[in-house]
Design an enzyme around this catalytic site. Structure first.
Site, PDB file in Angstrom:
ATOM      1  N   SER A  21       0.843  -1.206   0.000  1.00 36.68           N
ATOM      2  CA  SER A  21       0.000   0.000   0.000  1.00 36.68           C
ATOM      3  C   SER A  21       0.873   1.249   0.000  1.00 36.68           C
ATOM      4  O   SER A  21       2.097   1.167   0.100  1.00 36.68           O
ATOM      5  CB  SER A  21      -0.928   0.021   1.226  1.00 36.68           C
ATOM      6  OG  SER A  21      -0.165   0.097   2.411  1.00 36.68           O
ATOM      7  N   GLY A  22       0.230   2.401  -0.120  1.00 36.35           N
ATOM      8  CA  GLY A  22       0.868   3.692   0.091  1.00 36.35           C
ATOM      9  C   GLY A  22       2.138   3.934  -0.690  1.00 36.35           C
ATOM     10  O   GLY A  22       2.222   3.681  -1.897  1.00 36.35           O
ATOM     11  N   ASP A  68       6.956 -10.843   6.751  1.00 37.30           N
ATOM     12  CA  ASP A  68       6.875  -9.867   7.825  1.00 37.30           C
ATOM     13  C   ASP A  68       8.302  -9.340   7.980  1.00 37.30           C
ATOM     14  O   ASP A  68       9.239 -10.132   8.148  1.00 37.30           O
ATOM     15  CB  ASP A  68       6.399 -10.582   9.107  1.00 37.30           C
ATOM     16  CG  ASP A  68       6.219  -9.609  10.264  1.00 37.30           C
ATOM     17  OD1 ASP A  68       7.048  -8.684  10.407  1.00 37.30           O
ATOM     18  OD2 ASP A  68       5.266  -9.780  11.034  1.00 37.30           O
ATOM     19  N   VAL A  69       8.492  -8.029   7.921  1.00 33.76           N
ATOM     20  CA  VAL A  69       9.870  -7.510   7.939  1.00 33.76           C
ATOM     21  C   VAL A  69      10.605  -7.758   9.253  1.00 33.76           C
ATOM     22  O   VAL A  69      11.823  -7.629   9.320  1.00 33.76           O
ATOM     23  CB  VAL A  69       9.953  -6.005   7.589  1.00 33.76           C
ATOM     24  CG1 VAL A  69       9.592  -5.756   6.139  1.00 33.76           C
ATOM     25  CG2 VAL A  69       9.139  -5.140   8.539  1.00 33.76           C
ATOM     26  N   TYR A 161       7.622   6.292  17.288  1.00 35.77           N
ATOM     27  CA  TYR A 161       7.770   6.615  15.858  1.00 35.77           C
ATOM     28  C   TYR A 161       8.880   7.652  15.659  1.00 35.77           C
ATOM     29  O   TYR A 161       9.749   7.486  14.809  1.00 35.77           O
ATOM     30  CB  TYR A 161       6.431   7.139  15.338  1.00 35.77           C
ATOM     31  CG  TYR A 161       6.361   7.296  13.830  1.00 35.77           C
ATOM     32  CD1 TYR A 161       6.161   6.195  13.004  1.00 35.77           C
ATOM     33  CD2 TYR A 161       6.474   8.544  13.229  1.00 35.77           C
ATOM     34  CE1 TYR A 161       6.078   6.335  11.627  1.00 35.77           C
ATOM     35  CE2 TYR A 161       6.383   8.698  11.860  1.00 35.77           C
ATOM     36  CZ  TYR A 161       6.187   7.593  11.054  1.00 35.77           C
ATOM     37  OH  TYR A 161       6.109   7.739   9.690  1.00 35.77           O
ATOM     38  N   LYS A 165      12.378   6.929  13.650  1.00 36.85           N
ATOM     39  CA  LYS A 165      12.681   7.661  12.410  1.00 36.85           C
ATOM     40  C   LYS A 165      13.965   8.476  12.532  1.00 36.85           C
ATOM     41  O   LYS A 165      14.717   8.605  11.571  1.00 36.85           O
ATOM     42  CB  LYS A 165      11.500   8.558  12.020  1.00 36.85           C
ATOM     43  CG  LYS A 165      10.262   7.773  11.583  1.00 36.85           C
ATOM     44  CD  LYS A 165      10.542   6.881  10.376  1.00 36.85           C
ATOM     45  CE  LYS A 165       9.307   6.196   9.849  1.00 36.85           C
ATOM     46  NZ  LYS A 165       9.582   5.275   8.735  1.00 36.85           N
ATOM     47  N   THR A 196      -1.906   8.445   2.985  1.00 37.97           N
ATOM     48  CA  THR A 196      -1.899   6.988   2.778  1.00 37.97           C
ATOM     49  C   THR A 196      -2.713   6.352   3.907  1.00 37.97           C
ATOM     50  O   THR A 196      -3.228   7.063   4.778  1.00 37.97           O
ATOM     51  CB  THR A 196      -0.472   6.392   2.832  1.00 37.97           C
ATOM     52  OG1 THR A 196       0.018   6.527   4.171  1.00 37.97           O
ATOM     53  CG2 THR A 196       0.487   7.058   1.861  1.00 37.97           C
TER      54      THR A 196
END
Ligand code: NAD
Length: 258
Positions: A21-22, A68-69, A161, A165, A196
């Site tokens: 997606s996105g 799955d990462v 998050y 990042k 997204t």
């Protein structure tokens, strides 16, 4: 110089995580439209199959490699499958990511780990795997990580998050330094708000609309707004760039403190 040729990815093998997606879906389509064979990684197999069909219908080449990462065995299997189908991956886009909203005082260890495992550890280990295989194959290449302007700012409830990042920017720079002599470039794109699945509800809300008003260029982005930055870092056009962060945010970072 023909600008079209400069940004082409003919003969390249691109593996994109979070391709269901996105942004990941768009990176995969853009890579394929510009000549790369693409390996589509995410957990939602049906979505990847639909994207593969779309890419092939447009004349491109694609392979579905569900994973799955956070699963290292699945990671190795995805790279093996890519190699078998198309050859050594020489363009990795470590894009998969999640966001969870919890204030630090309410945070559980598992909640913290979920975001860090997906948004940071997976970026490091998939990038490492790609680099090791390029080095073994004596193939130059490019690794693109997806950080965020959230790597430079903080907002309520999004600490995991923001921390992940910010760390992605540093992982990108550290790896860039270590593999530069092998002809591997490692760069990151730091998007602002791109509509997204990760943020559609929030950006459509009253708060989201107010936020949009504070963006100097006046709007949230669409995944296609990253095409230029992506092709620059992926292709020979960016051949002297490594360890760089490209911010694509409509000028929002200019407003920090302003
Ligand atoms: P999205 O939710 O549409 O896409 C995220 C993708 O990652 C999906 O394909 C999802 O299935 C995949 N994914 C998540 N966890 C996974 C896991 N454990 N294993 C495999 N795949 C997994 O959101 P998006 O906006 O396209 O996000 C893509 C990347 O861009 C993320 O890293 C996100 O943090 C980053 N980003 C997005 C924005 C934005 O405004 N949309 C801004 C800055 C950075």
């Amino acid at each position: 110089m023909d600008a079209g040729k400069l940004f082409r990815l003919d003969g390249r093998v691109a593996l994109i995580t979070g391709a269901s997606s996105g942004l990941g879906e768009r990176f995969a389509e853009t890579a394929a439209a510009n000549g790369a064979a693409v390996v589509l990684v995410a957990r939602r197999k049906e979505r990847l199959e639909a994207l593969k069909a779309k890419i092939e219908k447009a004349g491109g080449r694609a392979l579905v490699a569900p994973a799955d990462v956070t699963d290292r065995k699945a990671m190795v299997a995805a790279f093996d499958a890519a190699e078998k189908a198309f050859g050594t991956v020489d363009l990795l886009v470590a894009n998969a990511g999640i966001a969870r909203v919890t204030k630090i005082v309410d945070m559980t260890e598992s909640g913290w780990r979920e975001v860090l495992d997906t948004n940071l550890d997976a970026v490091l280990f998939w990038s490492r795997e790609a680099a090791k295989r390029m080095i073994a194959a004596r193939k130059p290449g490019a690794i693109i990580t997806i950080s965020s302007i959230a790597g430079f700012t903080v907002a309520y409830g999004l600490s995991s998050y923001h921390v992940a990042k910010a760390a992605v920017v540093q992982v990108t720079k550290a790896l860039a330094l270590e593999v530069a002599r092998k002809g591997i470039r490692v760069n990151t794109i730091a998007p602002g708000y791109i509509v997204t699945e990760i943020n559609r509800d929030y950006l459509g809300s009253k708060d989201g609309q107010a936020l949009q008003g504070s963006i100097p260029l006046g709007r949230f982005g669409a995944p296609s707004d990253l095409d230029g930055a992506f092709l620059l870092l992926a292709s020979d056009a960016g051949r002297l760039m490594t360890g760089s962060t490209i911010i694509v945010d409509g000028g929002l970072m200019l407003m920090v403190g302003g």
